[in-house]
Scaffold this active site. Structure first.
Site, PDB file in Angstrom:
ATOM      1  N   VAL A 278     -12.517  -4.937   5.676  1.00  0.00           N
ATOM      2  CA  VAL A 278     -11.298  -4.286   5.155  1.00  0.00           C
ATOM      3  C   VAL A 278     -10.110  -4.446   6.101  1.00  0.00           C
ATOM      4  O   VAL A 278      -8.969  -4.176   5.721  1.00  0.00           O
ATOM      5  CB  VAL A 278     -11.516  -2.793   4.815  1.00  0.00           C
ATOM      6  CG1 VAL A 278     -12.596  -2.614   3.762  1.00  0.00           C
ATOM      7  CG2 VAL A 278     -11.807  -1.967   6.066  1.00  0.00           C
TER       8      VAL A 278
ATOM      9  N   ASN B  21     -14.005   4.074   2.021  1.00  0.00           N
ATOM     10  CA  ASN B  21     -14.913   4.807   2.904  1.00  0.00           C
ATOM     11  C   ASN B  21     -15.129   4.106   4.242  1.00  0.00           C
ATOM     12  O   ASN B  21     -15.455   4.761   5.226  1.00  0.00           O
ATOM     13  CB  ASN B  21     -16.241   4.982   2.151  1.00  0.00           C
ATOM     14  CG  ASN B  21     -17.367   5.394   3.076  1.00  0.00           C
ATOM     15  OD1 ASN B  21     -17.455   6.546   3.489  1.00  0.00           O
ATOM     16  ND2 ASN B  21     -18.234   4.447   3.430  1.00  0.00           N
TER      17      ASN B  21
ATOM     18  N   SER C 287     -11.162  12.702   6.989  1.00  0.00           N
ATOM     19  CA  SER C 287     -11.944  13.477   7.954  1.00  0.00           C
ATOM     20  C   SER C 287     -11.176  14.758   8.206  1.00  0.00           C
ATOM     21  O   SER C 287      -9.950  14.791   8.011  1.00  0.00           O
ATOM     22  CB  SER C 287     -12.073  12.697   9.264  1.00  0.00           C
ATOM     23  OG  SER C 287     -12.558  13.531  10.298  1.00  0.00           O
TER      24      SER C 287
ATOM     25  N   TYR D 284      -8.429   7.710  16.337  1.00  0.00           N
ATOM     26  CA  TYR D 284      -9.145   8.045  15.094  1.00  0.00           C
ATOM     27  C   TYR D 284      -8.346   9.083  14.294  1.00  0.00           C
ATOM     28  O   TYR D 284      -8.111   8.905  13.091  1.00  0.00           O
ATOM     29  CB  TYR D 284     -10.536   8.582  15.446  1.00  0.00           C
ATOM     30  CG  TYR D 284     -11.387   8.963  14.255  1.00  0.00           C
ATOM     31  CD1 TYR D 284     -11.939   7.983  13.430  1.00  0.00           C
ATOM     32  CD2 TYR D 284     -11.667  10.298  13.951  1.00  0.00           C
ATOM     33  CE1 TYR D 284     -12.733   8.318  12.342  1.00  0.00           C
ATOM     34  CE2 TYR D 284     -12.464  10.641  12.869  1.00  0.00           C
ATOM     35  CZ  TYR D 284     -12.998   9.655  12.060  1.00  0.00           C
ATOM     36  OH  TYR D 284     -13.790   9.994  10.987  1.00  0.00           O
TER      37      TYR D 284
ATOM     38  N   LYS E 156      -6.610   8.817  10.531  1.00  0.00           N
ATOM     39  CA  LYS E 156      -7.010   9.685   9.404  1.00  0.00           C
ATOM     40  C   LYS E 156      -5.841  10.561   8.926  1.00  0.00           C
ATOM     41  O   LYS E 156      -5.732  10.857   7.736  1.00  0.00           O
ATOM     42  CB  LYS E 156      -8.217  10.546   9.800  1.00  0.00           C
ATOM     43  CG  LYS E 156      -9.495   9.732  10.071  1.00  0.00           C
ATOM     44  CD  LYS E 156      -9.997   8.989   8.830  1.00  0.00           C
ATOM     45  CE  LYS E 156     -11.356   8.342   9.059  1.00  0.00           C
ATOM     46  NZ  LYS E 156     -11.870   7.664   7.864  1.00  0.00           N
TER      47      LYS E 156
ATOM     48  N   ARG F 254     -24.332   1.838   4.101  1.00  0.00           N
ATOM     49  CA  ARG F 254     -25.113   2.912   4.739  1.00  0.00           C
ATOM     50  C   ARG F 254     -24.301   4.210   4.732  1.00  0.00           C
ATOM     51  O   ARG F 254     -23.156   4.238   4.282  1.00  0.00           O
ATOM     52  CB  ARG F 254     -25.482   2.517   6.162  1.00  0.00           C
ATOM     53  CG  ARG F 254     -24.297   2.282   7.079  1.00  0.00           C
ATOM     54  CD  ARG F 254     -24.743   2.144   8.531  1.00  0.00           C
ATOM     55  NE  ARG F 254     -23.609   2.235   9.419  1.00  0.00           N
ATOM     56  CZ  ARG F 254     -23.071   1.200  10.078  1.00  0.00           C
ATOM     57  NH1 ARG F 254     -23.590  -0.004   9.931  1.00  0.00           N
ATOM     58  NH2 ARG F 254     -22.047   1.376  10.881  1.00  0.00           N
TER      59      ARG F 254
ATOM     60  N   GLY G  76     -17.651   0.014   2.865  1.00  0.00           N
ATOM     61  CA  GLY G  76     -18.603   0.602   3.818  1.00  0.00           C
ATOM     62  C   GLY G  76     -19.790   1.194   3.072  1.00  0.00           C
ATOM     63  O   GLY G  76     -20.372   2.192   3.491  1.00  0.00           O
TER      64      GLY G  76
HETATM   65  P1  NAD Z   1     -21.270   4.725   9.283  1.00  0.00           P
HETATM   66  O1  NAD Z   1     -20.925   4.157  10.611  1.00  0.00           O
HETATM   67  O2  NAD Z   1     -22.696   5.037   8.976  1.00  0.00           O
HETATM   68  O3  NAD Z   1     -20.707   3.794   8.108  1.00  0.00           O
HETATM   69  C1  NAD Z   1     -19.463   3.178   8.176  1.00  0.00           C
HETATM   70  C2  NAD Z   1     -19.445   2.054   7.190  1.00  0.00           C
HETATM   71  O4  NAD Z   1     -18.178   1.404   7.280  1.00  0.00           O
HETATM   72  C3  NAD Z   1     -20.508   1.001   7.485  1.00  0.00           C
HETATM   73  O5  NAD Z   1     -21.054   0.536   6.278  1.00  0.00           O
HETATM   74  C4  NAD Z   1     -19.706  -0.104   8.167  1.00  0.00           C
HETATM   75  O6  NAD Z   1     -20.275  -1.390   7.993  1.00  0.00           O
HETATM   76  C5  NAD Z   1     -18.394   0.010   7.404  1.00  0.00           C
HETATM   77  N1  NAD Z   1     -17.278  -0.629   8.091  1.00  0.00           N
HETATM   78  C6  NAD Z   1     -16.790  -0.386   9.321  1.00  0.00           C
HETATM   79  N2  NAD Z   1     -15.777  -1.233   9.575  1.00  0.00           N
HETATM   80  C7  NAD Z   1     -15.611  -2.013   8.480  1.00  0.00           C
HETATM   81  C8  NAD Z   1     -14.717  -3.066   8.136  1.00  0.00           C
HETATM   82  N3  NAD Z   1     -13.801  -3.523   8.980  1.00  0.00           N
HETATM   83  N4  NAD Z   1     -14.837  -3.621   6.906  1.00  0.00           N
HETATM   84  C9  NAD Z   1     -15.773  -3.202   6.035  1.00  0.00           C
HETATM   85  N5  NAD Z   1     -16.656  -2.215   6.316  1.00  0.00           N
HETATM   86  C10 NAD Z   1     -16.565  -1.629   7.527  1.00  0.00           C
HETATM   87  O7  NAD Z   1     -20.375   6.017   9.139  1.00  0.00           O
HETATM   88  P2  NAD Z   1     -20.231   7.142   8.002  1.00  0.00           P
HETATM   89  O8  NAD Z   1     -20.429   8.428   8.695  1.00  0.00           O
HETATM   90  O9  NAD Z   1     -20.968   6.831   6.781  1.00  0.00           O
HETATM   91  O10 NAD Z   1     -18.638   7.003   7.767  1.00  0.00           O
HETATM   92  C11 NAD Z   1     -18.037   6.718   6.529  1.00  0.00           C
HETATM   93  C12 NAD Z   1     -16.622   7.276   6.529  1.00  0.00           C
HETATM   94  O11 NAD Z   1     -16.672   8.683   6.663  1.00  0.00           O
HETATM   95  C13 NAD Z   1     -15.740   6.754   7.661  1.00  0.00           C
HETATM   96  O12 NAD Z   1     -14.448   6.478   7.174  1.00  0.00           O
HETATM   97  C14 NAD Z   1     -15.694   7.931   8.620  1.00  0.00           C
HETATM   98  O13 NAD Z   1     -14.519   7.946   9.404  1.00  0.00           O
HETATM   99  C15 NAD Z   1     -15.763   9.098   7.667  1.00  0.00           C
HETATM  100  N6  NAD Z   1     -16.230  10.340   8.293  1.00  0.00           N
HETATM  101  C16 NAD Z   1     -17.465  10.383   8.890  1.00  0.00           C
HETATM  102  C17 NAD Z   1     -17.864  11.562   9.508  1.00  0.00           C
HETATM  103  C18 NAD Z   1     -19.191  11.698  10.214  1.00  0.00           C
HETATM  104  O14 NAD Z   1     -19.417  12.716  10.867  1.00  0.00           O
HETATM  105  N7  NAD Z   1     -20.104  10.763  10.089  1.00  0.00           N
HETATM  106  C19 NAD Z   1     -17.010  12.684   9.499  1.00  0.00           C
HETATM  107  C20 NAD Z   1     -15.777  12.577   8.872  1.00  0.00           C
HETATM  108  C21 NAD Z   1     -15.396  11.401   8.274  1.00  0.00           C
END
Ligand code: NAD
Length: 260
Positions: free
Chosen positions: A64, A91, A143, A156, A160, A15, A12
């Site tokens: 993934v 990630n 998370s 979700y 996690k 971005r 991931g």
């Molecule tokens: P985002 O949506 O900007 O990025 C998620 C990334 O995961 C993207 O690059 C997407 O293409 C990739 N992805 C999704 N499904 C996929 C798959 N099947 N195979 C390969 N890549 C895949 O979100 P983010 O906020 O950068 O999230 C990253 C991580 O952080 C996640 O695991 C999310 O659960 C965790 N997280 C985010 C937050 C938040 O508030 N944004 C809070 C806690 C945890």
């Protein structure tokens, strides 16, 4: 530099938090493999790290949720670098909201399969060589929803919580082999995932986008969202030699929202 001669595989990584980790690792001298599904995004980050920090990089398409896709990404990176990664950052993730009664098999399955299954698959692919080498880092982006519950996020949160169970158990299994396994538990982070969450709140409650954002900000005692760079800074410490004593932990980056 903290990560010189290290090779990092970041899922991931196109971005949000994954991109911030790719840039922060590259700034510390690591070679970067950016693995995600969206070609344009991974290519952009792979070029950014080369242009800004002069490190080597590779963008590999990888879903993934699919075991073959993960194995093929690892085979591509081994072809380019001649070895497996020293650091795996799990990630990639998705977050959809639904009442539990509306959480169908498909919604349940995709959270478990991407958030937890993806962590399993990439760790499984990367670990054997870390064991052979006697050095490795697994960093799982979980998370605070991996420690607490909240309405509308049962799938979700379950995924996690699972990531933390995997983290803690594997950390003990490989503790004496130079490998650490840790999780980072962010609160709300300024990324597309949170923007989509805000759109969802607007759609379901009729609040304005600004009110929805303020609602999420108030969930933190610091009254703000976390930045992706703050999450990345902790990932650098966990990946570094300085972080070798930190193992099996689930560390919150949430301004104090969750105190355990
Ligand atoms: P985002 O949506 O900007 O990025 C998620 C990334 O995961 C993207 O690059 C997407 O293409 C990739 N992805 C999704 N499904 C996929 C798959 N099947 N195979 C390969 N890549 C895949 O979100 P983010 O906020 O950068 O999230 C990253 C991580 O952080 C996640 O695991 C999310 O659960 C965790 N997280 C985010 C937050 C938040 O508030 N944004 C809070 C806690 C945890």
């Amino acid at each position: 530099m903290l990560l010189e001669n290290r090779l990092a595989f970041i899922t991931g990584g196109g971005r949000g938090i994954g991109r911030a980790i790719a840039l922060a690792f590259a700034a510390e001298g690591a070679s970067i493999v950016v693995a995600a599904r969206t070609r344009a995004e991974i290519d952009k980050v792979a070029s950014e790290v080369v242009n800004q920090f002069g490190v080597e990089s590779l963008a590999v398409e990888c879903d993934v949720a699919n075991a073959e896709s993960v194995l093929s990404a690892f085979s591509d990176l081994k072809e380019k670098f001649g070895r497996g990664p020293d650091i795996v950052v799990n990630n990639a993730g998705i977050a959809e909201t639904a009442l539990f009664v509306n959480t169908d098999e498909a919604l349940w399955e995709c959270h478990l399969n991407i958030n937890l299954g993806g962590t399993f698959r990439c760790t499984h692919a990367g670990l054997p060589e870390m064991i052979e080498r006697g050095w490795g880092r697994i960093i799982n982006i979980a998370s605070i929803a991996g420690k607490t519950g909240a309405p509308y996020v049962s799938a979700y949160a379950a995924s996690k919580h699972g990531v933390l169970g995997l983290t803690r158990s594997l950390a003990l299994e490989v503790a004496a082999q130079g490998i650490t396994v840790n999780a980072i538990c962010p609160g709300y982070v300024e990324t597309e995932m949170t923007s989509r969450g805000i759109e969802n709140i607007v759609e379901k409650t009729g609040k304005s986008a600004d009110e929805a954002l303020k609602m999420l900000e108030r969930m933190s005692p610091q009254n703000r969202l976390v930045t992706p760079e703050e999450v990345a800074a902790l990932a650098v410490l966990l990946a570094s030699e300085d972080g070798r004593g930190i193992n099996g932990q689930a560390i919150n980056v949430d301004g104090g929202t969750v105190l355990f």
